[in-house]
Each structure stands twice: as structure tokens, then as C-alpha cells.
Write a protein that holds these residues in place. Structure first.
Motif, mmCIF file in Angstrom:
data_model
loop_
_atom_site.group_PDB
_atom_site.id
_atom_site.type_symbol
_atom_site.label_atom_id
_atom_site.label_comp_id
_atom_site.label_asym_id
_atom_site.label_seq_id
_atom_site.Cartn_x
_atom_site.Cartn_y
_atom_site.Cartn_z
ATOM 1 N N ASN A 365 0.811 -1.221 0.000
ATOM 2 C CA ASN A 365 0.000 0.000 0.000
ATOM 3 C C ASN A 365 0.842 1.268 0.000
ATOM 4 O OD1 ASN A 365 -2.353 -1.537 0.091
ATOM 5 N ND2 ASN A 365 -2.149 -1.748 2.316
ATOM 6 N N VAL A 366 2.115 1.113 -0.355
ATOM 7 C CA VAL A 366 3.001 2.274 -0.370
ATOM 8 C C VAL A 366 3.305 2.627 -1.819
ATOM 9 C CG1 VAL A 366 5.282 3.111 0.304
ATOM 10 C CG2 VAL A 366 4.013 1.604 1.833
ATOM 11 N N LYS A 367 3.246 3.912 -2.122
ATOM 12 C CA LYS A 367 3.568 4.336 -3.496
ATOM 13 C C LYS A 367 5.076 4.281 -3.691
ATOM 14 C CE LYS A 367 -0.225 7.243 -4.968
ATOM 15 N NZ LYS A 367 -0.765 8.009 -3.821
ATOM 16 N N GLY A 386 10.903 -9.934 10.482
ATOM 17 C CA GLY A 386 9.753 -9.370 9.776
ATOM 18 C C GLY A 386 9.334 -8.044 10.366
ATOM 19 N N ALA A 387 9.367 -7.976 11.701
ATOM 20 C CA ALA A 387 8.947 -6.734 12.344
ATOM 21 C C ALA A 387 9.890 -5.599 11.981
ATOM 22 C CB ALA A 387 8.901 -6.933 13.854
ATOM 23 N N ASP A 388 11.200 -5.887 11.928
ATOM 24 C CA ASP A 388 12.173 -4.859 11.531
ATOM 25 C C ASP A 388 11.864 -4.353 10.134
ATOM 26 O OD1 ASP A 388 13.620 -5.145 13.850
ATOM 27 O OD2 ASP A 388 14.922 -6.702 13.031
ATOM 28 N N LEU A 389 11.588 -5.305 9.240
ATOM 29 C CA LEU A 389 11.389 -4.931 7.840
ATOM 30 C C LEU A 389 10.120 -4.106 7.678
ATOM 31 C CD1 LEU A 389 12.468 -8.341 6.335
ATOM 32 C CD2 LEU A 389 13.709 -6.185 6.155
ATOM 33 N N ALA A 390 9.069 -4.523 8.397
ATOM 34 C CA ALA A 390 7.826 -3.751 8.339
ATOM 35 C C ALA A 390 8.090 -2.328 8.807
ATOM 36 C CB ALA A 390 6.772 -4.415 9.215
ATOM 37 N N ASN A 391 8.881 -2.236 9.852
ATOM 38 C CA ASN A 391 9.240 -0.939 10.398
ATOM 39 C C ASN A 391 10.026 -0.105 9.389
ATOM 40 O OD1 ASN A 391 9.632 1.075 12.168
ATOM 41 N ND2 ASN A 391 10.979 -0.055 13.559
ATOM 42 N N MET A 392 10.944 -0.771 8.668
ATOM 43 C CA MET A 392 11.759 -0.062 7.679
ATOM 44 C C MET A 392 10.906 0.554 6.586
ATOM 45 S SD MET A 392 14.982 -2.540 7.083
ATOM 46 C CE MET A 392 15.924 -3.072 8.494
ATOM 47 N N VAL A 393 9.972 -0.241 6.082
ATOM 48 C CA VAL A 393 9.131 0.280 5.000
ATOM 49 C C VAL A 393 8.387 1.512 5.491
ATOM 50 C CG1 VAL A 393 7.152 -0.213 3.528
ATOM 51 C CG2 VAL A 393 8.876 -1.963 3.907
ATOM 52 N N ASN A 394 7.911 1.433 6.707
ATOM 53 C CA ASN A 394 7.166 2.567 7.236
ATOM 54 C C ASN A 394 8.076 3.788 7.432
ATOM 55 O OD1 ASN A 394 4.668 3.601 8.140
ATOM 56 N ND2 ASN A 394 5.518 3.602 10.209
ATOM 57 N N GLU A 395 9.272 3.542 7.936
ATOM 58 C CA GLU A 395 10.226 4.648 8.114
ATOM 59 C C GLU A 395 10.509 5.319 6.776
ATOM 60 O OE1 GLU A 395 11.819 6.282 10.375
ATOM 61 O OE2 GLU A 395 11.218 5.182 12.171
ATOM 62 N N ALA A 396 10.671 4.487 5.744
ATOM 63 C CA ALA A 396 10.970 5.026 4.416
ATOM 64 C C ALA A 396 9.826 5.904 3.938
ATOM 65 C CB ALA A 396 11.220 3.891 3.436
ATOM 66 N N VAL A 408 7.962 6.769 -2.529
ATOM 67 C CA VAL A 408 9.130 6.309 -1.787
ATOM 68 C C VAL A 408 10.172 5.857 -2.794
ATOM 69 C CG1 VAL A 408 9.997 4.503 -0.272
ATOM 70 C CG2 VAL A 408 7.813 5.597 0.212
ATOM 71 N N CYS A 409 11.399 6.343 -2.665
ATOM 72 C CA CYS A 409 12.418 5.866 -3.589
ATOM 73 C C CYS A 409 13.502 5.090 -2.840
ATOM 74 C CB CYS A 409 12.999 7.008 -4.424
ATOM 75 S SG CYS A 409 13.640 8.335 -3.434
ATOM 76 N N GLN A 410 14.404 4.531 -3.596
ATOM 77 C CA GLN A 410 15.406 3.633 -3.022
ATOM 78 C C GLN A 410 16.191 4.315 -1.910
ATOM 79 O OE1 GLN A 410 15.551 0.553 -3.678
ATOM 80 N NE2 GLN A 410 17.588 -0.251 -3.307
ATOM 81 N N ALA A 411 16.512 5.592 -2.105
ATOM 82 C CA ALA A 411 17.316 6.296 -1.097
ATOM 83 C C ALA A 411 16.587 6.320 0.246
ATOM 84 C CB ALA A 411 17.606 7.716 -1.574
ATOM 85 N N ASP A 412 15.271 6.508 0.188
ATOM 86 C CA ASP A 412 14.496 6.508 1.434
ATOM 87 C C ASP A 412 14.634 5.173 2.138
ATOM 88 O OD1 ASP A 412 13.486 9.040 0.937
ATOM 89 O OD2 ASP A 412 11.873 8.233 -0.312
#
Ligand code: ADP
Ligand code: MG
Ligand code: ZN
Length: 623
Positions: A365-367, A386-396, A408-412
Motif C-alpha cells: 500500500n506504499v507508493k 519481519g517486524a524490523d522490515l515492516a518498520n523499515m518500510v514505514n520509516e521510508a 518512496v524511492c530507493q534512497a528513502d
């Protein structure tokens, strides 16, 4: 959604009861007030002296003697100075009253003047009296008590009246809304759970053939790997009710509560079958029963109740118990025997492919910009859950918003990875010039050791911007592929890299700083593991010297040898460290020019990418 049928009903009854009580009390009170005030209001008070005057002037016809007052029936015409009295009445009789002053001569006076006087029988019947003086106060006190309990109970959660109602804490969901699609990776775990789902779908198939379904499965794995998520997904896939409770919910200050919670939980389950009971963090109640002094009776009772309920329920009823823990080794043997949690489903940290899939699930659900490459991110996040990764996507995503971007781009994502690994950039911590220089050399020392030993990973990025998690700078490495095995040489090389930071400080500044503390700790741990666990030391050959504790919670090796051996182990570890330190030193001395050039660059720019780094290194080498 918190469903709570039984308790609600009880609560309603209580509420109805209380409101009836309040109503009754208020109405009696009002009735009394009304009759009393009506009687008094229609009369008029006069002074006692006036009353005596009235007797003198023969105005008084009749006197009613009450304990507190005298009710006077008088002829208004005969009262002297009767202006105010005649105002209220112009009939031939008026009722007045005056306080009973306890005049000892009253009766004489009345007799002398031939005035009828009497004491009326009290209106109040003994029964009414009894109610007024006993029942009402008792009810009143009871009411106050109930109200108090009600509010106190709210605070205590469940309250004294609600003790043992497990459903106060049971989290019941008709639909979890989670399916296996939401759980990425974990294919083995899903496969093991598939059978349980099938059973919940059509238990008849199993019953016909005479097969008994396993009653429970234990999900085991490190925190954040998706155990809770998997349990929910099973309920979602099987489309059954999901009853979940956390192990710590059972343990309360009231003795016996845990056990009755367990009983209620299973009762609720059997009325909701087919369903899944999920006990999260089961180690809170499932710890081994032992005879140690700090044994916990309450917990043991709870556990015993759980054991007997698991034996007691009919396995054809389509109830499956799932439990999750990250400390399976502390669980009581009785819980793990066949017929209880006999299946163990390992939920490991995701591998490369798993991490990529998890990132994709959470990025659904992230652009995303076109330049996003999840494979690269997955490579950089070895060891993340998994929790770390979920967190990363959200941080980005948050980062993209902060940068006022719509995608969201790669740098984020890379920045998010850094945040998770090393903490946020701490712009307000200002390093002094000297410190900045030392940090630059230290980090480049690590990076050079990495790049110059052929088996180690190339550098991705070096930065000397301080981070919130304590590091003053760090070197980010990017493996080209994931390793499951590590050779002895690789381990030695890694130790060398870790020690190269301090070595650079020594070579350039001839001093040592506190900045190497973490490096030293990690290097030592690695060297120690080589000796203790991996049989990589000269002296001990392949002798195992330690046991693992808490494997799923950053397991720690516990020594399993005699004192003399322990001393020898320390010697071996020291030997490894010394050798690696020497090697780091010699690598850096040989490449002192590169060390200086790159460090100066980093000092000026604060960041250096892997490419810039390699460019300078090549220039120096090819001179
Ligand atoms: P635990 O193993 O500690 O119970 P959880 O199930 O609570 O971990 O996972 C926490 C969060 O991490 C989940 O809500 C989910 O967002 C994310 N997560 C963990 N593992 C996965 C996975 N395999 N796939 C997708 N998301 C995951
Ligand atoms: Mg959990
Ligand atoms: Zn370092």
C-alpha cells in the motif's frame, strides 16, 4: 472487538438492580418530604408566648401535643392582634403550631381553660418505623458500597466481582482479516499449519478415518518473526473464530484467578467451536515446575489447569490450540508431550528471499518509485526480522513525506535501513575537529581492512555523522549474496576488520580512544565463539565447550568445562585477537597513503560511498 457476553449480562443485572434501588430510595425520600412539608406549610408557626396569650383570650379550642410541637386549633376571630393570621384564614378555625418548649405548667393551664388536649397516636406504624430506621439506612449503605465497588472494580480491571472471568481479557475475533498472503516467507511453517486449517475446515474427513488431530502446535522463534501473525493467519485461512490471550494475562495477584481464567477460556472456546485458541507468550505460565524457593503456586495451578483442560476437551470438537514462545527450553515437559503441544513449528528469521517478500507485502500500500529494488534492501538487512522490515518500510514512507515527495524511492529505503541499524542522524551532536578526524580514520580503517582482504564484503557507505544509537560513525557493508556458512578464514578476516578501526587510530595518532569499545566486544565474542562452539582453535580441536541458552533470544553460550580449561580458553581467545590485531596493523601500514587520502576525504565530506572509496583506493594503488 472485545466480546464479553456473560460479563455483560451480569453487569446489566447489576445496573438494573442498582437503578431500582436508587429509584425506591428517592421516591420514599420524596414522599416523606412532601407529606411533611405539606402538613407544615399549611400551618403557621406562632411564638409560645403568643400561644399563651391565645389561651388567655380564649381563642384556643383544641391542642394536639406532639413530642416536638404543639398543634393549635384556634378561632381567628378571638385572637388579639390577628392581622397576619387573618391574612391566611378568614374561616372560623385556624391551625397553628408552636414548638413544644416543655412547659411544666402547660397541662395545668390547658385544664384550667377547659381546652381539649391530647396526644395523637403517631402516624408511623411500627412497620413503617422499622423500614425507615433499619432497612433504608442499610440499603443506603449497601448502595454506597456497591457504587464504590463498581468504580474500584473498573480500575482493577474486572473487579472483585469479575474475578476469574477470563473473557474480560480474551480477545475474540470472528474474523482476523489476516491470511497466509499477509505472511511472507515462512513457507515451512505455513505448510505445517496447512493441515490444521484443513482439519478445522472439515473435521469429518479425519474423524471417519479414525485419525486424531494434534491438539496443539507451538510456534517457536525469535521475537518479531511473525508468530502472532501466523496464528491469526491460520484462523483467517480456516475462517474460524480466533480466541487469543497472552500468557501474562493469566498471572494475576489473586490466587486461583489464572486457573479459573483457563477454565473459562476453554468453556468459551467450546461454545464457539470451530475455533482457534491462541496463547501468546506461553512461557509466562508454562515454565517448568520446580521445587525451588521462588516457586510460584499461582502459576503452577494455572499450568495444571491448562494441562488438564487440554486433556479434557474433545479433539473431535474442532478446537485447535496454538501457542507462541521464544523460550521453548523453559517450558514444562508436560506441556510438550504428545497430546498437548506435540507439534513444534519453527518460525525462523527470514532468509534473503523471505526478506524480499516481506518487504513487498508491507510495501503493497506504499507508493513506490521505479528505482526501488527490494533485492538490494534485502541483501543489506541480513538478520532483520519481519517486524524490523515492516518498520523499515514505514520509516521510508515517513521519510518520503518529510522530504515532500509523493513516492518512496530507493534512497528513502536505504536511509530507513540505516535508521534501523544505527539510529537516526544526530545532527545536534557536534564533534570537535580532532574527534571528527579520529572517527574518520577509525572508520576508514575498518573499510580498508574490508576492501583489502579479498574474502570480505565490499563497502557500501561510510559516514561520520553521529547516530542516535551511539555510534559516531559507521561503515555499511553490503554482501553480494547471503551466507549460511562461514569459514574459519572469513571469521578471522571479520575479526581483523573489527580491530582495524582501533589500529588506524594507533597508527596515525599513536593513541587509543573509547570509540572502539563496541568493535572490541564484537571481535572478542566472535573469537570466543570460534573456540567454544565452532571447534576452530588449535588446542581444543573439535571439543564442544559450551551450551546454548535462549537460542531464540540472542542466545548466549554458557561455559561447560572445568576451571583450568576456562583459563586455557581465554588464552586461545587472546591469541586469536592478537594475531588479528597484528594483521590489521600490517594491512593499514602497507596502505598508509590510501588510509590518509580516504580519511581526509571522509573528514571533509562526512560521507563517502563505496564507489568513491574504491576510486581513491585504486588511484593510490596504481600510482
Ligand atoms: P512475534 O513473532 O514476535 O509474535 P509478530 O507476529 O507480532 O511477531 O510480528 C510483528 C509484525 O512484524 C507483524 O505485525 C508484521 O507486520 C511483521 N511481520 C513479521 N513477520 C512477518 C512475515 N513473515 N510477513 C509479513 N510481515 C511480518
Ligand atoms: Mg508475538
Ligand atoms: Zn569501529
Amino acid at each position: 472487538m472485545q466480546e464479553n457476553n456473560k460479563d455483560n449480562k451480569g453487569g446489566n443485572n447489576k445496573k438494573i438492580f442498582i437503578s431500582i434501588l436508587v429509584f425506591a430510595l428517592i421516591s420514599t425520600f420524596l414522599m416523606n418530604l412532601l407529606t411533611a412539608s405539606y402538613a407544615i406549610r399549611s400551618m403557621r408557626e406562632v411564638e409560645y408566648s403568643k400561644f399563651l396569650e391565645m389561651i388567655e383570650s380564649k381563642a384556643v379550642k383544641k391542642v394536639e401535643i406532639l413530642s416536638d410541637k404543639l398543634v393549635i386549633y384556634a378561632d381567628p376571630q378571638k385572637i388579639e392582634n390577628n392581622e397576619n393570621i387573618s391574612k391566611i384564614s378568614n374561616s372560623d378555625e385556624i391551625t397553628l403550631y408552636t414548638g413544644n418548649v416543655g412547659d411544666p405548667e402547660l397541662y395545668e393551664t390547658l385544664k384550667e381553660n377547659n381546652i381539649i388536649f391530647y396526644r395523637p397516636i403517631e402516624y408511623n406504624s411500627p412497620f413503617f418505623d422499622f423500614i425507615m430506621s433499619w432497612i433504608i439506612p442499610v440499603l443506603f449503605i449497601y448502595l454506597i458500597f456497591m457504587l464504590f465497588m463498581h468504580f474500584a472494580g473498573k480500575k482493577m480491571g474486572g473487579g472483585i466481582m469479575g474475578v476469574g472471568k477470563s473473557n474480560a481479557k480474551v480477545y475474540m475475533q470472528k474474523e482476523t482479516g489476516v491470511s497466509f498472503k499477509d505472511v511472507a516467507g515462512q513457507e515451512e511453517a505455513k505448510e505445517s499449519l496447512q493441515e490444521i486449517i484443513d482439519f478445522l475446515h472439515n473435521p469429518e474427513k479425519y474423524r471417519e478415518i479414525g485419525a486424531k488431530q494434534p491438539k496443539g502446535a507451538l510456534l517457536v522463534g525469535p521475537p518479531g518473526t511473525g508468530k502472532t501473525l501466523l496464528a491469526k493467519a491460520v484462523a483467517g485461512e480456516a475462517n474460524v473464530t480466533f480466541l487469543s490471550i497472552s500468557g501474562s494475562d493469566f498471572v494475576e495477584m489473586f490466587v486461583g484467578v489464572g486457573a479459573s481464567r483457563v477454565r473459562d477460556l476453554f468453556k468459551q472456546a467450546s461454545s464457539n467451536s470451530p475455533c482457534i485458541i491462541f496463547i501468546d507468550e506461553i512461557d509466562a505460565i508454562g515454565k517448568k515446575r520446580d521445587s525451588s524457593l521462588n516457586g510460584n503456586d499461582e502459576r503452577e495451578q494455572t499450568l495444571n489447569q491448562l494441562l488438564s483442560e487440554m486433556d479434557g476437551f474433545d479433539s473431535s470438537k474442532a478446537i485447535v490450540i496454538l501457542a507462541a514462545t521464544n523460550r521453548p527450553e523453559v517450558l514444562d515437559k508436560a506441556l510438550l508431550r504428545p497430546g498437548r503441544f506435540d507439534r513444534r513449528i519453527i518460525v525462523e528469521k527470514p532468509d534473503l528471499k523471505g526478506r524480499e517478500d516481506i518487504l513487498k507485502v508491507h510495501a503493497k500500500n506504499v507508493k513506490l518509485n521505479d528505482d526501488v529494488n527490494f533485492n538490494t534492501i534485502a541483501l543489506a538487512t541480513s538478520g532483520a526480522t519481519g517486524a524490523d522490515l515492516a518498520n523499515m518500510v514505514n520509516e521510508a514512507a515517513l521519510m518520503a513525506v518529510r522530504m515532500k515527495r509523493t513516492e518512496v524511492c530507493q534512497a528513502d529505503l536505504m536511509e530507513a535501513v540505516e535508521i534501523i541499524i544505527a539510529g537516526k542522524e544526530k545532527k545536534d551532536r557536534i564533534l570537535s575537529d580532532k574527534e571528527k578526524k579520529i572517527v574518520s580514520y577509525h572508520e576508514v580503517g575498518h573499510a580498508l581492512a574490508t576492501a583489502l582482504q579479498k574474502n570480505t564484503q565490499p563497502v557500501q557507505k561510510i559516514t561520520i555523522v553521529p547516530r542516535t544509537m551511539g555510534s559516531l560513525g559507521y561503515t555499511m557493508q553490503m554482501p553480494e549474496e547471503e551466507h549460511y556458512l562461514m569459514t574459519k578464514d572469513e571469521m578471522l578476516e571479520q575479526i581483523t576488520v573489527l580491530l582495524a578501526g582501533r589500529s588506524a587510530e594507533e597508527i596515525i595518532f599513536s593513541t587509543a580512544t573509547t570509540g572502539a569499545a563496541n568493535d572490541i566486544q564484537r571481535a572478542t565474542e566472535m573469537a570466543r565463539n570460534m573456540v567454544l562452539q565452532y571447534g576452530m582453535s588449535e588446542h581444543f580441536d573439535m571439543m564442544g565447550l559450551s551450551d546454548m541458552e535462549n537460542r531464540y533470544l540472542d542466545g548466549k553460550a554458557v561455559l561447560n568445562c572445568g576451571e583450568l580449561t576456562a583459563a586455557k580458553i581465554d588464552e586461545e581467545v587472546l591469541d586469536i585477537i592478537k594475531r588479528c590485531h597484528k594483521k590489521a596493523e600490517s594491512i593499514l601500514l602497507e596502505n598508509k597513503e590510501a588510509l590518509e587520502k580516504i580519511s581526509e576525504f571522509l573528514y571533509k565530506e562526512e560521507n563517502i560511498t563505496g564507489e568513491q572509496f574504491m576510486k581513491i583506493l585504486d588511484e593510490v594503488k596504481n600510482k
